[in-house]
Write an enzyme that holds these catalytic residues in place. Structure first.
Site, PDB file in Angstrom:
ATOM      1  N   TYR A 119      26.747   9.512  23.234  1.00 17.82           N
ATOM      2  CA  TYR A 119      26.638   9.613  24.772  1.00 17.82           C
ATOM      3  C   TYR A 119      28.108   9.118  24.984  1.00 17.82           C
ATOM      4  O   TYR A 119      28.728   9.864  25.775  1.00 17.82           O
ATOM      5  CB  TYR A 119      25.490   9.430  25.284  1.00 17.82           C
ATOM      6  CG  TYR A 119      25.500   9.448  26.836  1.00 17.82           C
ATOM      7  CD1 TYR A 119      25.285  10.714  27.198  1.00 17.82           C
ATOM      8  CD2 TYR A 119      25.686   8.337  27.689  1.00 17.82           C
ATOM      9  CE1 TYR A 119      25.213  10.874  28.856  1.00 17.82           C
ATOM     10  CE2 TYR A 119      25.586   8.538  29.076  1.00 17.82           C
ATOM     11  CZ  TYR A 119      25.285   9.783  29.428  1.00 17.82           C
ATOM     12  OH  TYR A 119      25.198  10.032  30.960  1.00 17.82           O
TER      13      TYR A 119
ATOM     14  N   ARG B 198      18.822  20.667  39.030  1.00 16.95           N
ATOM     15  CA  ARG B 198      18.002  19.267  39.042  1.00 16.95           C
ATOM     16  C   ARG B 198      18.817  18.194  39.199  1.00 16.95           C
ATOM     17  O   ARG B 198      20.176  18.269  39.078  1.00 16.95           O
ATOM     18  CB  ARG B 198      17.177  19.131  37.714  1.00 16.95           C
ATOM     19  CG  ARG B 198      16.302  20.090  37.223  1.00 16.95           C
ATOM     20  CD  ARG B 198      15.628  19.650  35.945  1.00 16.95           C
ATOM     21  NE  ARG B 198      16.330  19.526  34.829  1.00 16.95           N
ATOM     22  CZ  ARG B 198      16.162  18.671  34.099  1.00 16.95           C
ATOM     23  NH1 ARG B 198      15.996  17.410  34.440  1.00 16.95           N
ATOM     24  NH2 ARG B 198      16.754  18.575  32.917  1.00 16.95           N
TER      25      ARG B 198
ATOM     26  N   ASN C 204      28.785  19.075  35.472  1.00 19.81           N
ATOM     27  CA  ASN C 204      28.020  18.168  35.551  1.00 19.81           C
ATOM     28  C   ASN C 204      26.703  18.144  34.758  1.00 19.81           C
ATOM     29  O   ASN C 204      26.044  17.149  34.183  1.00 19.81           O
ATOM     30  CB  ASN C 204      27.175  18.357  36.835  1.00 19.81           C
ATOM     31  CG  ASN C 204      25.941  17.493  37.045  1.00 19.81           C
ATOM     32  OD1 ASN C 204      25.835  16.329  37.180  1.00 19.81           O
ATOM     33  ND2 ASN C 204      24.635  18.333  36.948  1.00 19.81           N
TER      34      ASN C 204
ATOM     35  N   ILE D 296      21.474   6.072  37.907  1.00 15.91           N
ATOM     36  CA  ILE D 296      21.095   6.966  39.056  1.00 15.91           C
ATOM     37  C   ILE D 296      19.550   7.473  38.661  1.00 15.91           C
ATOM     38  O   ILE D 296      19.345   7.870  37.786  1.00 15.91           O
ATOM     39  CB  ILE D 296      21.956   8.162  39.080  1.00 15.91           C
ATOM     40  CG1 ILE D 296      23.422   7.837  39.223  1.00 15.91           C
ATOM     41  CG2 ILE D 296      21.424   8.914  40.479  1.00 15.91           C
ATOM     42  CD1 ILE D 296      24.009   7.079  40.371  1.00 15.91           C
TER      43      ILE D 296
ATOM     44  N   LYS E 137      31.080  11.099  26.736  1.00 17.23           N
ATOM     45  CA  LYS E 137      31.795  10.957  28.072  1.00 17.23           C
ATOM     46  C   LYS E 137      33.093  10.241  28.142  1.00 17.23           C
ATOM     47  O   LYS E 137      33.942  10.445  29.028  1.00 17.23           O
ATOM     48  CB  LYS E 137      30.711   9.878  28.840  1.00 17.23           C
ATOM     49  CG  LYS E 137      29.498  10.593  29.118  1.00 17.23           C
ATOM     50  CD  LYS E 137      29.546  11.483  29.836  1.00 17.23           C
ATOM     51  CE  LYS E 137      28.052  12.225  30.539  1.00 17.23           C
ATOM     52  NZ  LYS E 137      28.189  13.387  31.481  1.00 17.23           N
TER      53      LYS E 137
ATOM     54  N   SER F 234      30.339   9.175  33.088  1.00 19.77           N
ATOM     55  CA  SER F 234      29.401   7.802  33.125  1.00 19.77           C
ATOM     56  C   SER F 234      30.003   6.595  32.887  1.00 19.77           C
ATOM     57  O   SER F 234      31.021   6.313  32.307  1.00 19.77           O
ATOM     58  CB  SER F 234      28.298   8.090  31.920  1.00 19.77           C
ATOM     59  OG  SER F 234      27.654   6.889  31.531  1.00 19.77           O
TER      60      SER F 234
ATOM     61  N   VAL G 135      25.919  26.036  28.609  1.00 17.70           N
ATOM     62  CA  VAL G 135      27.453  25.735  28.675  1.00 17.70           C
ATOM     63  C   VAL G 135      27.966  25.295  27.407  1.00 17.70           C
ATOM     64  O   VAL G 135      29.098  25.146  27.187  1.00 17.70           O
ATOM     65  CB  VAL G 135      27.605  24.520  29.733  1.00 17.70           C
ATOM     66  CG1 VAL G 135      27.221  24.995  31.175  1.00 17.70           C
ATOM     67  CG2 VAL G 135      27.048  23.020  29.295  1.00 17.70           C
TER      68      VAL G 135
HETATM   69  P1  NDP Z   1      18.768  15.492  34.423  1.00 19.67           P
HETATM   70  O1  NDP Z   1      18.393  15.041  33.031  1.00 19.67           O
HETATM   71  O2  NDP Z   1      18.167  15.077  35.744  1.00 19.67           O
HETATM   72  O3  NDP Z   1      19.719  16.797  34.415  1.00 19.67           O
HETATM   73  C1  NDP Z   1      20.447  17.396  33.342  1.00 19.67           C
HETATM   74  C2  NDP Z   1      21.059  18.520  33.787  1.00 19.67           C
HETATM   75  O4  NDP Z   1      21.876  19.296  32.985  1.00 19.67           O
HETATM   76  C3  NDP Z   1      19.902  19.710  34.155  1.00 19.67           C
HETATM   77  O5  NDP Z   1      20.158  20.404  35.269  1.00 19.67           O
HETATM   78  C4  NDP Z   1      19.869  20.415  32.945  1.00 19.67           C
HETATM   79  O6  NDP Z   1      19.902  21.946  33.209  1.00 19.67           O
HETATM   80  C5  NDP Z   1      21.453  20.374  32.448  1.00 19.67           C
HETATM   81  N1  NDP Z   1      21.978  20.790  31.051  1.00 19.67           N
HETATM   82  C6  NDP Z   1      21.607  20.210  30.234  1.00 19.67           C
HETATM   83  N2  NDP Z   1      22.122  20.772  28.872  1.00 19.67           N
HETATM   84  C7  NDP Z   1      22.658  21.952  29.417  1.00 19.67           C
HETATM   85  C8  NDP Z   1      23.299  23.071  28.986  1.00 19.67           C
HETATM   86  N3  NDP Z   1      23.372  23.110  27.537  1.00 19.67           N
HETATM   87  N4  NDP Z   1      23.504  24.062  29.672  1.00 19.67           N
HETATM   88  C9  NDP Z   1      23.685  24.136  30.915  1.00 19.67           C
HETATM   89  N5  NDP Z   1      22.847  22.802  31.571  1.00 19.67           N
HETATM   90  C10 NDP Z   1      22.529  21.981  30.694  1.00 19.67           C
HETATM   91  O7  NDP Z   1      20.309  14.587  34.396  1.00 19.67           O
HETATM   92  P2  NDP Z   1      21.060  13.941  35.819  1.00 19.67           P
HETATM   93  O8  NDP Z   1      21.130  14.702  37.123  1.00 19.67           O
HETATM   94  O9  NDP Z   1      20.710  12.497  36.063  1.00 19.67           O
HETATM   95  O10 NDP Z   1      22.804  13.957  34.969  1.00 19.67           O
HETATM   96  C11 NDP Z   1      23.617  14.643  35.492  1.00 19.67           C
HETATM   97  C12 NDP Z   1      24.973  14.376  34.866  1.00 19.67           C
HETATM   98  O11 NDP Z   1      24.965  13.041  35.350  1.00 19.67           O
HETATM   99  C13 NDP Z   1      24.915  14.242  33.147  1.00 19.67           C
HETATM  100  O12 NDP Z   1      26.158  14.721  32.927  1.00 19.67           O
HETATM  101  C14 NDP Z   1      24.635  12.829  33.150  1.00 19.67           C
HETATM  102  O13 NDP Z   1      25.288  12.527  31.904  1.00 19.67           O
HETATM  103  C15 NDP Z   1      25.383  12.104  34.224  1.00 19.67           C
HETATM  104  N6  NDP Z   1      25.126  10.646  34.335  1.00 19.67           N
HETATM  105  C16 NDP Z   1      23.790  10.583  34.762  1.00 19.67           C
HETATM  106  C17 NDP Z   1      23.399   9.406  35.053  1.00 19.67           C
HETATM  107  C18 NDP Z   1      22.080   8.839  35.415  1.00 19.67           C
HETATM  108  O14 NDP Z   1      21.618   7.451  35.643  1.00 19.67           O
HETATM  109  N7  NDP Z   1      21.034   9.570  35.654  1.00 19.67           N
HETATM  110  C19 NDP Z   1      24.600   8.114  34.802  1.00 19.67           C
HETATM  111  C20 NDP Z   1      25.672   8.569  34.197  1.00 19.67           C
HETATM  112  C21 NDP Z   1      25.912   9.842  34.194  1.00 19.67           C
HETATM  113  P3  NDP Z   1      18.394  22.684  32.921  1.00 19.67           P
HETATM  114  O15 NDP Z   1      17.242  21.565  33.289  1.00 19.67           O
HETATM  115  O16 NDP Z   1      18.553  24.041  33.551  1.00 19.67           O
HETATM  116  O17 NDP Z   1      18.301  22.883  31.408  1.00 19.67           O
END
Ligand code: NDP
Length: 245
Positions: free
Chosen positions: A153, A14, A88, A186, A157, A140, A62
């Site tokens: 958080y 995602r 990620n 984002i 980070k 982040s 993870v």
């Molecule tokens: P989403 O909430 O859309 O997605 C989070 C993702 O992390 C999902 O694919 C989820 O997998 C996965 N995840 C969470 N916990 C676990 C776990 N224990 N094991 C494996 N996978 C896990 O977030 P974003 O796409 O926005 O974020 C992606 C990265 O970018 C993150 O590290 C976030 O901190 C960072 N980020 C995002 C920002 C934003 O504004 N969106 C800003 C700054 C940083 P599943 O659904 O399969 O559980």
């Protein structure tokens, strides 16, 4: 055109992770999609990307070091050694510092920081043997400058940024590069808890007057993974529209 190398993207089903999977697939990598809860999305993405590259999906939390070990041996069996690791997977949460419980703190650190540690440790075993590899950590801007109501958080980070720099120094001689991409705001599910007016305010605070897309982050990752970045290691590439300068 396949380059026969394997890229593992944690949380790849995602949001930002999904865009990174697509971008690296287009760059010719075989893709290992890691997911935890989003099985349906992971299988749909696997189906979509199988038109352009070899791709498999692997369920693993993870934050569980034993499960991470298991995932790496499965990936090696099905696709081959991991050449590129994108840490990620992450969770975010807003809470007053004094309301953060032990469980909230541990979940935050275990997912965002320990998860990257466990995956990097497994990936490096093969990378050091072969004397090549690339690790990208998705940090982040709040890890750079700190966010009120997101101290756990921000701490996780900031830790990831510290790990990026220290590890880059340790493994550079083994031909391995380690960098971080530090996103600004984002538009993904992670922003769902923000109201439209909050998002509008964040947009107005951004010098480029727009919020970022997952593809903006994926483009930066593709660059840092590529040979165009072969002299870049230990760096934090901020992709935030100028929000933090
Ligand atoms: P989403 O909430 O859309 O997605 C989070 C993702 O992390 C999902 O694919 C989820 O997998 C996965 N995840 C969470 N916990 C676990 C776990 N224990 N094991 C494996 N996978 C896990 O977030 P974003 O796409 O926005 O974020 C992606 C990265 O970018 C993150 O590290 C976030 O901190 C960072 N980020 C995002 C920002 C934003 O504004 N969106 C800003 C700054 C940083 P599943 O659904 O399969 O559980």
């Amino acid at each position: 055109m396949s380059n026969n190398k394997v890229a593992l993207v944690t949380g790849g089903a995602r949001g930002i992770g999904r865009a990174i999977c697509c971008s690296l697939a287009n760059d010719g990598f075989k893709i290992a999609i890691n997911y935890n809860n989003s099985e349906k999305e992971a299988l749909a993405l696997k189906n979509e990307l199988s038109a352009i590259t070899e791709v498999e999906a692997f369920r693993c939390d993870v934050s569980d070091s034993v499960a991470v070990k298991g995932m790496f041996s499965e990936i090696t069996q099905k696709l081959g050694r991991v050449n590129v690791l994108v840490n990620n997977a992450g969770v975010a949460e807003q809470a007053l510092f004094t309301d953060i419980t032990d469980e909230m703190w541990q979940r935050m650190i275990n997912t965002n920081l320990s998860g990257a540690f466990y995956c990097s440790r497994e990936a490096l075993k093969g990378m050091i043997n072969e004397k090549n590899g690339v690790i990208i950590n998705i940090a982040s801007m709040w890890g750079e400058v700190g966010a009120s109501m997101e101290v756990h958080y921000s701490s996780a980070k900031a830790g990831l940024i510290g790990m990026t720099k220290a590890l880059a120094k340790e493994v550079g001689l083994s031909g391995i590069r380690v960098n971080a991409v530090s996103p600004g705001v984002i538009l993904t599910d992670m922003m769902n808890s923000f109201s439209e007016s909050d998002k509008e305010a964040l947009k107005e605070e951004t010098p480029l007057n727009t919020l970022g897309t997952p593809e903006d982050i994926a483009d930066a990752v593709s660059f840092l993974v590529s040979d165009k970045a072969k002299f870049i290691t230990g760096q934090v590439l901020s992709v935030n529209g100028g929000f933090v300068i």
